[in-house]
Structures are given as C-alpha cells and as structure tokens.
Design an enzyme around this catalytic site. Structure first.
Site, short mmCIF file in Angstrom:
data_model
loop_
_atom_site.label_atom_id
_atom_site.label_comp_id
_atom_site.label_asym_id
_atom_site.label_seq_id
_atom_site.Cartn_x
_atom_site.Cartn_y
_atom_site.Cartn_z
N THR A 175 -55.49 15.91 12.90
CA THR A 175 -54.86 14.61 12.69
C THR A 175 -56.02 13.65 12.44
O THR A 175 -57.16 14.00 12.74
CB THR A 175 -54.08 14.19 13.96
N GLY A 205 -43.94 15.18 14.83
CA GLY A 205 -44.86 15.23 15.98
C GLY A 205 -44.97 13.90 16.70
O GLY A 205 -44.12 13.00 16.54
N ASP A 206 -46.02 13.77 17.46
CA ASP A 206 -46.22 12.57 18.29
C ASP A 206 -46.77 11.38 17.50
O ASP A 206 -46.63 10.23 17.92
CB ASP A 206 -47.19 12.87 19.44
#
Ligand code: ASP
Length: 313
Positions: A175, A205-206
């Site tokens: 990321t 995702g987060d």
C-alpha cells in the site's frame, strides 16, 4: 508550528536477504522522491492535504509499489483499487473503493472529498462520477505489471494444489500512504492500494475505511496504515490510536506502538505512520519491514525498509 511529513510504501517488503543493493537503492530513491514532493508543498507554506496528495501521487506513479500503476490483481485477474484522503481540520474526508481507471486513485478520493457531497464511493458509480471531473484516466494496460501477474498465477496455482501459503509479504500485499502536519498545525492523511494479491473481486480493505486504514483529526493524530486490512478494519486501528490519545492521554508513540503490537496478536501484520499536533512522526510496524520515511523540521529526508538502528525508523 513545525511542518513534518511521513510516508510509507507498504508492509509488503522484499525480505532483507533477497533485497539486493541496487533494488534497495531504487526503493530509497522512490521514497525520497515522494517525501520531497510532499515537503516542497509544506516548505512553501502549503496545506497538509496538498502535501499528502502530492507524496501519494509520486508513489502511485511508481510500479515498485502496490498502488495505481503497480497494483496487485484480484483472483479474477482484474484490478480494483482503494484510496482515501482526510483532513484533520473539520474532518473532511473522501474515498474511492474497487475502482480502476483514474491514473491516480488518490485524486479520485480528493474529488470525492471536494465535489461529491459524499464520503465514500465505490465501483462503477464512482468511476462514472470521476470521469468528466478533469483527472486523467488510463487504459488497463497502464496498470499491468509482469511481477504482479506472476504473483497472481503463483497464488492461484498454490490454491489449486491446496499447498500452504509460503509467499513473502512482497508477493501478497502493499500500500502507499502519507501523513503530514503543515505550518498552520493542520494534519492530513492519504492512503492508496491495490489491496491483497488474489483478493476476491468486490473485497474492500482498510484503506478507504476512515478510522481503520486512514484517519485525520487535528486534536489527536493523522494515520495511514498498511497490512492485513480485515484485521485493521475489525480493530478500527487508526481510530483506536486517536482514542488512546484523546481519552487515555497516551503519547502518539505509545498509542501507535501498542496498537501495532495488538493488531499482530489478532493476526494483523503490517504497520502504520502517524503524526500528531507536535513532534516527529511515528512509523511502527510488526512485519518484516515497511518501506517508509519522514522529513522533520530540518528538511532532511530519512528512509528505511527493514529494522533500523535509528529508533524512529
Ligand atoms: N491494507 C491493504 C488492504 O488490506 C493491503 C496492504 O497494506 O498490504 O487492502
């Protein structure tokens, strides 16, 4: 007020023993470029929000990292990117999820923040909205990289054979992100990712979940995370750091360190970068490494990949 910026290129680092010197130099140079892009904004008295945007654009444009141009593939061989940006002043926020098209998904998130009247937009609706908003779009070939395609094929074969997952972090995830404090004391955070190799299509995702992988609040901290997104979401990683500062009166260092250690106990490997209203950024991780760096008030860039003797890195 002192300006400062930190960036990460993800916890999906190449293991130290396999990272040869020339490739390591490439990573350090890429990190320095991104830091410099953000610092140029801050040093001129620009806004933290613009600094994190510029730093993340540089990382997104570099195929070394799992975001935009170097994004990993879903199990169906498609690309689905998530990105988010948040300002600590007024908590303005914008995010995109599961999109493919904008050259810089972080600019898509910024447009959501500034022009959509919403906070989080996903999939085709988000892509349609972003077309015509004046940001460049790229054809799928632009985002294709051999290295990521091979990682997908390897993982699909492994799943078919039912073999144990022995992939390195570098083949699985990554990321990019940035946090900054500007000369006015405003904080901002930005994060962008291709997600996790062979993730199911539709998985988010987060990164675009505020309070999990991205968060900014001038009173406490700005955070950008990388790692096992599902765990970071379930434990609201970034919001947990802010809560420890706000209610538990912990320092940024203690809160960030403890949360990163706790995430690991719940199966969440990775790390994060965090910055507060004062002091230097924190860059803790519980994985084998995290591409990362920061510039403090002296304007000197520091970068690291694995453990470093210098505490802050
Ligand atoms: N956190 C990212 C996600 O779950 C992946 C990573 O940072 O490695 O999508």
């Amino acid at each position: 007020m002192d300006a400062s910026i930190a960036i990460h290129g993800g916890a999906g680092t190449i293991p130290a023993a396999m990272l040869d010197a020339a490739i390591a130099d490439e990573y350090h140079a890429a990190l320095r470029n991104a830091l410099q892009a953000g610092w140029n904004v801050l040093a001129k008295g620009g806004r933290a929000l613009d600094a994190v945007t510029q730093a993340v654009i540089v990382l997104e444009d570099d195929p070394l990292f799992n975001a935009a141009r170097g994004a990993v593939f879903t199990s169906a061989g498609t690309l689905e990117m998530d990105a988010a940006i948040m300002s600590g002043r007024g908590r303005d926020a914008g995010a995109v999820a599961g999109i493919c098209g904008p050259k810089n998904p972080i600019l898509g998130a910024r447009i959501v923040l500034e022009h959509s009247g919403t906070v989080l937009m996903a999939g085709k609706g988000a892509e349609d909205f972003l077309r015509g908003q004046g940001i460049p779009f790229m054809p799928p070939e632009y985002f294709f990289s051999d290295r990521r395609w091979r990682a997908l094929q390897l993982e699909l074969r492994r799943r078919e054979a039912g073999a144990p997952d022995t992939r390195s972090d570098a083949d699985r995830h990554g990321t990019v992100g940035a946090v900054a404090r500007d000369l006015f004391g405003d904080l901002a955070a930005a994060t962008s990712t291709g997600g996790i190799t062979a993730k199911p299509p539709g998985r988010i995702g987060d990164t675009p979940i505020f309070g999990a992988g991205t968060y900014a609040d001038n009173a406490t901290c700005a955070v950008s995370a990388t790692g096992t997104g599902e765990v970071f979401i379930r434990y609201t990683a970034a919001a947990e750091i802010a809560a420890r500062i706000r209610y538990g009166k912990q320092s940024l260092e203690q809160a960030a360190d403890e949360v990163v250690a706790e995430l690991l106990r719940h199966g969440g490997d990775g790390g994060l970068i965090a910055i507060g209203p004062a002091g230097l950024p924190e860059l803790p991780f519980n994985s084998t490494g995290m591409y990362r760096g920061f510039i403090g008030p002296d304007g000197v860039p520091h970068t690291a990949v694995h453990r470093d003797a210098y505490r802050r890195l």
